[in-house]
Design an enzyme around this catalytic site. Structure first.
Site, short mmCIF file in Angstrom:
data_model
loop_
_atom_site.label_atom_id
_atom_site.label_comp_id
_atom_site.label_asym_id
_atom_site.label_seq_id
_atom_site.Cartn_x
_atom_site.Cartn_y
_atom_site.Cartn_z
N GLN A 189 0.81 -1.21 0.00
CA GLN A 189 0.00 0.00 0.00
C GLN A 189 0.85 1.27 0.00
O GLN A 189 0.32 2.37 0.08
CB GLN A 189 -0.94 0.00 1.22
CG GLN A 189 -1.97 -1.12 1.17
CD GLN A 189 -2.78 -1.22 2.45
OE1 GLN A 189 -2.60 -0.47 3.39
NE2 GLN A 189 -3.68 -2.20 2.49
N HIS A 255 -1.09 -0.05 5.69
CA HIS A 255 -1.60 0.83 6.75
C HIS A 255 -0.65 1.99 7.06
O HIS A 255 -0.24 2.18 8.21
CB HIS A 255 -1.92 0.03 8.01
CG HIS A 255 -3.03 -0.95 7.81
ND1 HIS A 255 -3.60 -1.67 8.84
CD2 HIS A 255 -3.70 -1.33 6.70
CE1 HIS A 255 -4.56 -2.45 8.35
NE2 HIS A 255 -4.63 -2.27 7.05
N TYR A 359 -9.83 6.62 20.05
CA TYR A 359 -10.88 6.13 19.14
C TYR A 359 -11.05 4.61 19.17
O TYR A 359 -11.77 4.03 18.37
CB TYR A 359 -10.67 6.71 17.74
CG TYR A 359 -11.02 8.19 17.81
CD1 TYR A 359 -12.30 8.64 17.53
CD2 TYR A 359 -10.10 9.11 18.30
CE1 TYR A 359 -12.66 9.96 17.71
CE2 TYR A 359 -10.44 10.46 18.49
CZ TYR A 359 -11.73 10.87 18.19
OH TYR A 359 -12.09 12.17 18.39
N TYR A 370 -10.18 -10.74 9.40
CA TYR A 370 -10.39 -11.16 8.01
C TYR A 370 -10.70 -12.65 7.92
O TYR A 370 -11.40 -13.10 7.05
CB TYR A 370 -9.16 -10.85 7.17
CG TYR A 370 -9.01 -9.38 6.89
CD1 TYR A 370 -9.92 -8.73 6.05
CD2 TYR A 370 -7.99 -8.64 7.45
CE1 TYR A 370 -9.81 -7.38 5.80
CE2 TYR A 370 -7.86 -7.29 7.21
CZ TYR A 370 -8.78 -6.66 6.37
OH TYR A 370 -8.67 -5.33 6.12
C1 HEC Z 1 -6.63 -7.80 4.30
C2 HEC Z 1 -6.72 -7.76 2.89
C3 HEC Z 1 -6.73 -9.08 2.15
C4 HEC Z 1 -7.63 -10.12 2.28
C5 HEC Z 1 -8.80 -10.19 3.23
C6 HEC Z 1 -7.25 -11.10 1.32
N1 HEC Z 1 -6.14 -10.67 0.65
FE1 HEC Z 1 -5.18 -11.73 -0.81
N2 HEC Z 1 -3.75 -10.26 -0.87
C7 HEC Z 1 -3.78 -9.08 -0.17
C8 HEC Z 1 -2.59 -8.34 -0.46
C9 HEC Z 1 -2.24 -6.96 0.07
C10 HEC Z 1 -1.83 -9.13 -1.35
C11 HEC Z 1 -0.43 -8.86 -1.87
C12 HEC Z 1 -0.37 -8.60 -3.29
C13 HEC Z 1 -0.86 -7.24 -3.59
O1 HEC Z 1 -0.19 -6.31 -3.18
O2 HEC Z 1 -1.93 -7.13 -4.21
C14 HEC Z 1 -2.61 -10.33 -1.59
C15 HEC Z 1 -2.23 -11.35 -2.45
C16 HEC Z 1 -3.01 -12.43 -2.78
C17 HEC Z 1 -2.66 -13.42 -3.75
C18 HEC Z 1 -1.42 -13.40 -4.58
C19 HEC Z 1 -1.66 -12.46 -5.70
C20 HEC Z 1 -0.51 -12.21 -6.60
O3 HEC Z 1 -0.42 -11.09 -7.09
O4 HEC Z 1 0.29 -13.11 -6.82
C21 HEC Z 1 -3.69 -14.30 -3.82
C22 HEC Z 1 -3.80 -15.52 -4.71
C23 HEC Z 1 -4.67 -13.88 -2.87
N3 HEC Z 1 -4.23 -12.74 -2.25
C24 HEC Z 1 -5.86 -14.52 -2.64
C25 HEC Z 1 -6.73 -14.18 -1.64
C26 HEC Z 1 -7.90 -14.94 -1.32
C27 HEC Z 1 -8.38 -16.18 -2.06
C28 HEC Z 1 -8.47 -14.34 -0.26
C29 HEC Z 1 -9.70 -14.78 0.50
C30 HEC Z 1 -9.61 -16.08 1.09
C31 HEC Z 1 -7.65 -13.19 0.08
N4 HEC Z 1 -6.63 -13.13 -0.78
C32 HEC Z 1 -7.93 -12.30 1.11
C33 HEC Z 1 -4.75 -8.66 0.69
C34 HEC Z 1 -5.81 -9.45 1.12
#
Ligand code: HEC
Length: 482
Positions: A189, A255, A359, A370
């Site tokens: 972020q 954050h 707060y 999550y």
């Molecule tokens: C709190 C926020 C959050 C949640 C909730 C979350 N993710 Fe993510 N996820 C991220 C972030 C941040 C990344 C890191 C890559 C990016 O910067 O986008 C990521 C990366 C990923 C990646 C790798 C992506 C890549 O670019 O290679 C996958 C696959 C993924 N998430 C799947 C999921 C799945 C399925 C769920 C639900 C079960 C989930 N995520 C829930 C924040 C979240």
């Protein structure tokens, strides 16, 4: 330069679809599909959409960072990428659920439900749209992630690109790259974030930038929220001074907070998010994250800050117990500082920011983890401020402004916030210190990052992927100007 005038109606929602909850309302469980039993569609919606967007198709269409084979997907879901802000879900799902989720993503649909300019029609039936006809004008397109917007006295637009560029868009729609921008850590972020002008910009040409600052040059190991003060001259940043660096630097990449605003008192207020460490920082005055801070325009500490005489407290702290405030504004009439912040899963908040107050994050919250587990069952506690409004489910609010212009009379005094998650502009109707209604505008326009009032009295919004800045014009205005 693109200058397409797209006439669209004003989008609205008659029902609010559970977007808005008032603190006084009884808290109901908005999470169907209890952990361990749901199908992948349900699981995606409940556990992934808050960060990756409502549409799995849109998630699939992303630029992938870690690989899209089933093994990588399984790894991402089970283990997460904690330093990027991606939580692990191995304790949440059964193996079957993980496999199904992996298949679901793997087979992901390709049709994106993008904002459809052509087919949107005028809607004038909601309280927000009544009698209003808004035209969305593209000011500039072809960007990546325009993060912060500011307006020079001549209404040139200064804007940051998250990756680390600062631009000036002149009235002739010429784009000028500003040189001398500090090095940022753009991972997760982080990046070049907010930009604002000094209240006496006309005299001193001073601007402020907030960004994720690496501790050492070319080394992204640890970074922090920092604020740079500089003079903008001939499209260069000169006489630069870093006037704030949040303590401590951390290896997480989320954050950062970083919204800034000057109060009527001449002090600079800004947010620092909890850096993903909510157990340690927000309630502890020895650390900067999870706080709203207040400093003088040159970075020195105001002598009347609330904790200047508290032992071991960071003297710039103005209020604490915050999670990740991505909206910070001054009320145009009262001069009060208002903010909004991201909750975890549920529990985004609008707050009236007051000196020395707590707060509550993470002690009181309307959100849950999550992964579906709870971290608190408390939404109030003596000595902790409750939000003026909370959103369940989370909208992922970014950018905030009070409407303050004779061009949108029906909206005056209301708050506009961007929704990163649902890709719309959210309007909160404000009466005194109460938020009494809400409306959704421009559904599916894109991840809405910033919203500001321009000096010309128009509302400007910036969205990501494709990065675009729009101006919200009213029909009456178009008729008046040839
Ligand atoms: C709190 C926020 C959050 C949640 C909730 C979350 N993710 Fe993510 N996820 C991220 C972030 C941040 C990344 C890191 C890559 C990016 O910067 O986008 C990521 C990366 C990923 C990646 C790798 C992506 C890549 O670019 O290679 C996958 C696959 C993924 N998430 C799947 C999921 C799945 C399925 C769920 C639900 C079960 C989930 N995520 C829930 C924040 C979240």
């Amino acid at each position: 330069m693109t200058k397409i005038l797209i006439i669209i109606g004003l989008f609205f929602s008659l029902g609010i679809f559970g977007v808005m909850q008032f603190p006084s309302a009884k808290y109901t469980d908005h999470y169907p599909g209890d952990p361990g039993v749901a199908d992948p569609v349900e699981n995606y919606k409940n556990y992934c959409a808050s960060c990756h967007g409502e549409l799995m198709e849109a998630f699939v269409d992303r630029k992938w960072k870690y690989g899209t084979d089933k093994k990588s997907l399984t790894h991402a879901i089970n283990t997460g990428y904690p330093n990027d802000g991606m939580p692990g879900f191995d304790t949440t799902f059964t193996e079957t659920e993980v496999n199904e989720l992996v298949d679901y993503i793997y087979d992901g649909l390709k049709n994106l439900n993008r904002f459809d300019f052509a087919s949107q029609t005028k809607q004038e039936t909601s309280w927000a749209g009544n009698g209003m006809n808004i035209q969305l004008e593209t000011v500039i397109g072809g960007l990546k992630s325009p993060w912060g917007l500011a307006f020079l006295p001549n209404n040139d637009i200064l804007f940051t690109e998250k990756a680390g560029q600062l631009y000036r868009l002149s009235k002739q729609n010429k784009l000028h790259n500003i040189s001398g921008v500090p090095e940022v850590n753009p991972d997760g972020q982080g990046g070049l974030m907010d930009v604002i002008l000094h209240p006496e910009y006309r005299k001193n040409k001073v601007i402020y930038l907030s960004y994720s600052k690496p501790k050492k040059e070319n080394d992204k190991t640890v970074s922090t929220t920092a604020i740079l003060r500089a003079v903008l001259e001939n499209d260069q940043l000169i006489r630069q001074k870093i006037i704030f660096e949040a303590y401590p630097y951390t290896s997480t990449r989320h954050h950062y907070g970083s919204r800034m605003v000057f109060g009527d008192d001449g002090y600079l207020y800004f947010s620092v998010g909890d850096r993903g460490n909510h157990n340690q920082y927000p309630q502890d005055l020895q650390y900067d994250p999870g706080k709203i801070h207040r400093i003088n325009e040159d970075g020195s500490v105001p002598s009347d800050n609330p904790f200047v005489n508290t032992e071991n407290a960071r003297p710039t702290i103005f209020s604490f117990g915050h999670r990740n405030p991505q909206g910070l504004v001054k009320h145009p009439e009262t001069g009060e500082i208002w903010s909004h912040e991201h909750g975890p899963r549920g529990g985004d908040e609008i707050n009236l920011v007051q000196k020395g107050k707590n707060y509550g994050w993470p002690v009181i919250s309307y959100g849950i983890n999550y992964n579906g587990t709870t971290f608190t069952d408390k939404t109030s506690m003596p000595g902790m401020e409750e939000p003026l409004l909370y959103w369940v489910p989370s909208i992922g609010p970014s950018g905030m402004t009070f409407v303050n212009s004779n061009k949108y009379k029906k909206w005056n005094g209301n708050i506009l916030s961007g929704s990163l998650r649902f890709k719309y502009l959210n309007m909160s109707k404000v009466e005194g210190h109460k938020v009494t209604d809400e409306a959704i505008l421009f559904e599916n326009i894109g991840r809405l990052r910033d919203v500001k009032m321009g000096n010309d009295g128009y509302i400007y919004i910036s969205v990501e992927n494709p990065g675009t800045i729009y101006r919200l014009k009213t029909k009456e205005i178009k008729k008046a100007s040839p």
